[in-house]
Enzyme design. Structure first.
Site: not given
Ligand code: DGL
Length: 276
Positions: A21-22, A53-54, A84-85, A164, A196-198
């Site tokens: 993931d990011s 990443y988003g 990571c989505n 984060e 989003c996995t966060h």
């Molecule tokens: N956790 C990631 C996702 O599922 C990335 C979030 C990010 O880095 O913006 O999209």
């Protein structure tokens, strides 16, 4: 998407599962792997230097994801979980092409979309990063299975930086959640996908907002169920391992990553710095 020829005959159950993931988001999937598959060895890559990443372009995300997938193959992983989505929505095809059928690739969108498509509801909401929402992949994947479901996707970009930065259970995060979830677009939803996995790190706050009115989907559970089925099908489930090994790589060591990864995997884990 062209299906690659899969040949897993060289793989064995003792090899680790690779996951990336990011940042800390993928830890919600790794935590579920540890819970549901406690004998598996894991290699985790958190690309903390390049998050979020988003907010990145498709080209940038493809570059990060394919470099990390190459690294996980070099680490001898028997499967790659794109936890990571944003990476799934923008780089799944490229990762599958790169892997070329050598190991299974599990993503976080398709198994969830498929499950949700066959449940009883007509209005489903998805909250996710901009990179995921702009791809429209949740909508397409759900409606591929069930055209009668209406899917609304809302970009909620301030949540990843808040997580984060460690603002969980904090008035700032409550205000952001309230603001996003009050959006008119989500007014009629019966089910919410945390795209989003966060976001599962904020699941209690999100559930609190809705009370019992809306069902919030547990994506990590669905993804790891899929992973388990695939490993089982190919006799790659690790069953005789009493002391699983967890290897962590991050492209920048952040306090928050250290805190959350140690909370889940114990203080003994070591974070290795690795820039790809
Ligand atoms: N956790 C990631 C996702 O599922 C990335 C979030 C990010 O880095 O913006 O999209």
């Amino acid at each position: 998407m062209k299906k690659k020829k899969e040949d897993y005959s060289d793989l064995n159950a003792q090899q680790p599962i690779g996951i990336f993931d990011s940042g800390v988001g993928g830890l919600t999937v790794a935590r579920e792997i540890k819970r549901m598959l406690p004998q598996e060895n894991l290699v985790y890559f958190g690309d903390t230097k390049h998050l979020p990443y988003g907010e990145k372009s498709r080209e940038a995300i493809v570059g990060y994801a394919t470099r990390i997938a190459t690294f996980l193959l070099e680490k001898n992983c028997k499967a790659i979980v794109i936890a990571c989505n944003s990476a799934t929505a923008n780089a799944l095809k490229e990762v599958i092409e790169l892997v070329d059928g050598r190991v299974p690739v599990i993503d976080v969108i398709n198994p969830v979309a498929e499950k949700v498509a066959f449940e009883i509801h007509t209005n489903v909401g998805v909250i996710a990063t901009k990179a995921t929402v702009y791809s429209g992949l949740y909508r397409k994947s759900i409606r591929k299975h069930n055209k009668f479901i209406k899917v609304v996707e809302l970009a909620t970009p301030m949540l990843v930086p808040a997580i984060e930065e460690g603002f969980r259970n904090h008035p700032i995060t409550h205000a952001i959640i309230y603001n996003y979830l009050s959006n008119n677009k989500l007014k009629n939803i019966e089910t919410l996908i945390l795209g989003c996995t966060h976001y599962p790190l904020l699941i209690n706050e999100i559930k609190q907002f809705y009370g019992n009115r809306v069902r919030v989907i547990d994506s990590p559970g669905i993804v790891v169920t899929e992973l388990k089925q695939i490993l089982d099908k190919h006799q790659l489930l690790n069953t005789g391992n009493k002391s699983p090994e967890y290897e962590f790589y991050v492209s920048d060591i952040t306090r928050n990553f250290e805190k959350i990864s140690k909370k889940i995997f114990g203080n003994a884990i070591v974070l290795n710095l690795k820039v790809l």
